[in-house]
Design an enzyme around this catalytic site. Structure first.
Site, PDB file in Angstrom:
ATOM      1  N   ASP A 108       0.805  -1.226   0.000  1.00 15.44           N
ATOM      2  CA  ASP A 108       0.000   0.000   0.000  1.00 15.44           C
ATOM      3  C   ASP A 108       0.835   1.272   0.000  1.00 15.44           C
ATOM      4  O   ASP A 108       0.289   2.378   0.170  1.00 15.44           O
ATOM      5  CB  ASP A 108      -0.981  -0.021   1.180  1.00 15.44           C
ATOM      6  CG  ASP A 108      -2.091  -1.029   0.936  1.00 15.44           C
ATOM      7  OD1 ASP A 108      -2.565  -1.112  -0.207  1.00 15.44           O
ATOM      8  OD2 ASP A 108      -2.471  -1.748   1.877  1.00 15.44           O
ATOM      9  N   ASP A 169      -6.497  -4.866  -5.143  1.00  9.82           N
ATOM     10  CA  ASP A 169      -6.303  -3.494  -4.679  1.00  9.82           C
ATOM     11  C   ASP A 169      -4.998  -2.898  -5.229  1.00  9.82           C
ATOM     12  O   ASP A 169      -4.866  -1.688  -5.395  1.00  9.82           O
ATOM     13  CB  ASP A 169      -6.243  -3.438  -3.148  1.00  9.82           C
ATOM     14  CG  ASP A 169      -7.221  -4.361  -2.446  1.00  9.82           C
ATOM     15  OD1 ASP A 169      -7.522  -5.441  -2.990  1.00  9.82           O
ATOM     16  OD2 ASP A 169      -7.669  -4.022  -1.342  1.00  9.82           O
ATOM     17  N   THR A 229     -10.504 -15.111  -0.892  1.00  2.53           N
ATOM     18  CA  THR A 229     -10.887 -13.759  -0.471  1.00  2.53           C
ATOM     19  C   THR A 229     -10.198 -13.409   0.834  1.00  2.53           C
ATOM     20  O   THR A 229      -9.677 -14.274   1.549  1.00  2.53           O
ATOM     21  CB  THR A 229     -12.413 -13.617  -0.336  1.00  2.53           C
ATOM     22  OG1 THR A 229     -12.727 -12.217  -0.352  1.00  2.53           O
ATOM     23  CG2 THR A 229     -12.945 -14.244   0.950  1.00  2.53           C
ATOM     24  N   ARG A 241     -15.582  -3.820  -3.185  1.00 10.38           N
ATOM     25  CA  ARG A 241     -14.483  -2.849  -3.301  1.00 10.38           C
ATOM     26  C   ARG A 241     -13.375  -3.399  -4.186  1.00 10.38           C
ATOM     27  O   ARG A 241     -12.724  -2.652  -4.911  1.00 10.38           O
ATOM     28  CB  ARG A 241     -13.968  -2.430  -1.928  1.00 10.38           C
ATOM     29  CG  ARG A 241     -13.149  -1.170  -2.008  1.00 10.38           C
ATOM     30  CD  ARG A 241     -13.086  -0.370  -0.731  1.00 10.38           C
ATOM     31  NE  ARG A 241     -12.423  -1.038   0.356  1.00 10.38           N
ATOM     32  CZ  ARG A 241     -13.027  -1.497   1.443  1.00 10.38           C
ATOM     33  NH1 ARG A 241     -14.329  -1.376   1.572  1.00 10.38           N
ATOM     34  NH2 ARG A 241     -12.348  -2.091   2.396  1.00 10.38           N
ATOM     35  N   TRP A 245     -11.802  -1.500  -7.225  1.00 11.07           N
ATOM     36  CA  TRP A 245     -10.353  -1.278  -7.455  1.00 11.07           C
ATOM     37  C   TRP A 245      -9.987  -1.765  -8.852  1.00 11.07           C
ATOM     38  O   TRP A 245      -9.140  -1.181  -9.529  1.00 11.07           O
ATOM     39  CB  TRP A 245      -9.505  -2.032  -6.426  1.00 11.07           C
ATOM     40  CG  TRP A 245      -9.536  -1.598  -4.991  1.00 11.07           C
ATOM     41  CD1 TRP A 245      -9.659  -2.422  -3.898  1.00 11.07           C
ATOM     42  CD2 TRP A 245      -9.395  -0.268  -4.449  1.00 11.07           C
ATOM     43  NE1 TRP A 245      -9.608  -1.693  -2.731  1.00 11.07           N
ATOM     44  CE2 TRP A 245      -9.441  -0.367  -3.034  1.00 11.07           C
ATOM     45  CE3 TRP A 245      -9.226   0.998  -5.025  1.00 11.07           C
ATOM     46  CZ2 TRP A 245      -9.344   0.743  -2.187  1.00 11.07           C
ATOM     47  CZ3 TRP A 245      -9.131   2.112  -4.178  1.00 11.07           C
ATOM     48  CH2 TRP A 245      -9.190   1.977  -2.792  1.00 11.07           C
TER      49      TRP A 245
HETATM   50  N1  GLY Z   1      -7.052  -1.953   0.237  1.00 14.16           N
HETATM   51  C1  GLY Z   1      -7.737  -2.414   1.383  1.00 14.16           C
HETATM   52  C2  GLY Z   1      -9.180  -2.126   1.350  1.00 14.16           C
HETATM   53  O1  GLY Z   1      -9.700  -1.692   0.335  1.00 14.16           O
HETATM   54  O2  GLY Z   1      -9.808  -2.326   2.381  1.00 14.16           O
END
Ligand code: GLY
Length: 392
Positions: A108, A169, A229, A241, A245
Site C-alpha cells: 500500500d 487493490d 478472499t 471494493r 479497485w
Molecule cells: N485496500 C484495502 C481495502 O480496500 O480495504
C-alpha cells in the site's frame, strides 16, 4: 463482452448534475473537511469511524495518504492556503515514515505516497516530496517476485503464508512505479508494474468478469495456485471494493501502458458491477448481494467505482457506445452519495457514511471509511473540472 442490463437510474442522472449543483456538493464536502482541519493537522483520521467519528492516529496505517490527498484536492479546488499548509506538514511526516521504515512492509505504499508525496510534488515541485515518493517506490519494487511475476501484497517477503500472494487493490498501487520510472528513467519500475498488471488480468479476473480479491502464485515454479478472499463474502464471490479497485485500476493501466486490452477488461468489470447494484445505485459490500436492505452497503466502493467509470469513459474513443453510459452511471452514483450518504455536519467528522471496511473481521461495518471520503471528493473534482489525476 458482457453488457449492462439495468440502467434507468443512469439514464436519468446525466442532465441533473450541472455546474451549480456540483459546486454546491463540493462546498458541502469542503465544509465537512473544514470542521476537522485543526483536529487532523498533526494527526490523521483512523481508517474507519466508530459511530461516524474518526479518531486521530499517527502516520502508521495504510490509509494515511487519503487524508493528505483530500487536502491537495481541497487546495486545488479553492486555492486556499490552509489546506496546502496542512498537506505540506504531512509531507514531512511521510518522508520520516519511509526513511524510518514505519509500517511500510506492504504494497500500500502506492496509496500512501501517490496521494501525499507524488501529488505534492506534482502540484508544488517540493523536492522532499519527490525523494519520499521515490524511496517508497524503491520499497514497492522490492516486493516484486521475479518468479511469480507479482507484487506481494502483505507481510515479509519470506513469509510462506504470504509469498506470491497478489491482490486486486494493488492495481491502484502500481501507478507509483510508473511515476518512479518516469522521474528516474529507470525502466525496472515500469517493467515490474507491467508484469504485475498482466498477472492481475490473467489471474484475478474470472471468465464472467467478476474478480478474486486475492490470488496465490507459486514463487518456486511461477505456476498459478488458487484465488481466495480476504475481505469478501467467500472465495468465489466478488468483493465490491475489489471489483471497484479493478474497474479503476485497469482503466489506469490503459493510461500507463496504452494497451487496449486493459480498457476492455475495465469495461467488463464495470458492466458486472453495474448489473449488481441495488435500486439506488450504491453497491452492497459484496456483489453476491444485489437486493435492497439485506446487508450493509459500501459507499466507499461506490465512490471508487465512480472515479473508475469517469476514467474509463474518458479513455474510450468518442465513438464508443458505452462512453456516455459509464459517465451517466458515475454521475448517478455521485449524486446518490451526496443526496443520501453524506454525513451530517454535526455529530460526525466524516464525509460519507455507510461504508464497510472489513466485514469478516467485523471492522468498520456501516461506518465511514477515509478512502471513501477521498474518492468522493476526487469524483466531484473530476466531474466539475478537467483534472490531471494524481495516479497519472
Ligand atoms: N485496500 C484495502 C481495502 O480496500 O480495504
Amino acid at each position: 463482452m458482457n453488457s449492462i442490463v439495468h440502467e434507468p437510474l443512469a439514464a436519468r442522472a446525466l442532465d441533473s448534475l450541472n455546474a451549480t449543483d456540483l459546486n454546491g456538493r463540493i462546498q458541502a464536502a469542503l465544509a465537512r473537511i473544514d470542521r476537522t482541519l485543526s483536529q487532523f493537522a498533526e494527526y490523521f483520521p483512523s481508517p474507519s469511524s466508530e459511530s461516524g467519528i474518526y479518531s486521530p492516529i499517527d502516520n502508521v496505517e495504510w490509509t494515511n495518504g487519503f487524508w493528505t490527498g483530500m487536502l491537495w484536492l481541497a487546495w486545488q479546488l479553492t486555492g486556499e492556503d490552509r489546506y496546502r499548509s496542512v498537506a505540506e506538514g504531512n509531507i514531512q511526516s511521510f518522508a520520516t515514515r519511509v526513511e524510518r521504515r514505519i509500517n511500510v512492509d506492504h504494497h500500500d505504499l502506492g496509496f500512501l505516497y501517490t496521494l501525499s508525496a507524488c501529488a505534492g510534488y506534482q502540484l508544488t515541485g517540493d523536492s522532499l516530496a519527490r525523494s519520499a515518493g521515490l524511496e517508497a517506490a524503491r520499497l514497492l519494487l522490492k516486493r516484486f517476485d521475479p518468479v511469480a511475476q507479482v507484487i506481494q501484497a502483505w507481510g515479509d517477503m519470506k513469509d510462506p503464508k504470504q509469498r506470491g500472494r497478489m491482490i486486486i487493490d494493488c492495481n491502484l498501487n502500481v501507478p507509483l512505479l510508473y511515476w518512479a520510472s518516469r522521474e528516474t528513467g529507470n525502466k525496472d519500475f515500469a517493467a515490474a508494474a507491467d508484469r504485475h498488471l498482466a498477472q492481475a488480468a490473467k489471474l484475478l479476473v474470472r471468465p464472467d468478469a467478476s474478480t478474486f480479491h486475492t490470488f496465490y502464485v507459486d514463487t518456486k515454479t511461477g505456476k498459478s495456485r488458487h484465488g481466495s478472499t480476504h475481505q469478501g463474502h467467500s472465495d468465489d464471490s466478488s468483493w465490491a471494493r475489489g471489483q471497484a479497485w479493478g474497474i479503476y485500476g485497469f482503466a489506469l493501466a490503459w493510461r500507463h501502458t496504452s494497451d487496449p486490452a486493459y480498457l476492455e477488461i475495465a469495461s467488463k468489470l464495470a458492466n458486472y458491477f453495474l448489473n449488481r447494484l441495488p435500486t439506488d445505485g450504491i453497491c452492497c459490500w459484496d456483489l453476491i448481494f444485489t437486493d435492497d436492505d439485506v446487508t450493509p452497503r459500501d459507499s466507499s466502493a461506490a465512490a471508487i467505482a465512480a472515479c473508475g467509470l469517469i476514467e474509463l469513459s474518458q479513455a474510450l474513443p468518442l465513438s464508443a457506445e458505452m462512453r456516455e453510459t459509464y459517465e451517466a452511471w458515475a454521475v448517478a452514483i455521485v449524486k446518490t452519495l451526496g443526496d443520501s450518504y453524506l454525513a451530517p455536519i454535526e455529530g460526525s467528522n466524516a464525509l460519507l457514511l455507510h461504508a464497510v471496511y472489513h466485514m469478516p473481521n467485523k471492522a468498520g461495518v456501516d461506518e465511514a471509511c477515509i478512502w471513501g471520503d477521498y474518492f468522493y471528493l476526487e469524483a466531484l473534482m473530476r466531474l466539475r473540472h478537467p483534472w490531471r489525476p494524481y495516479w497519472a
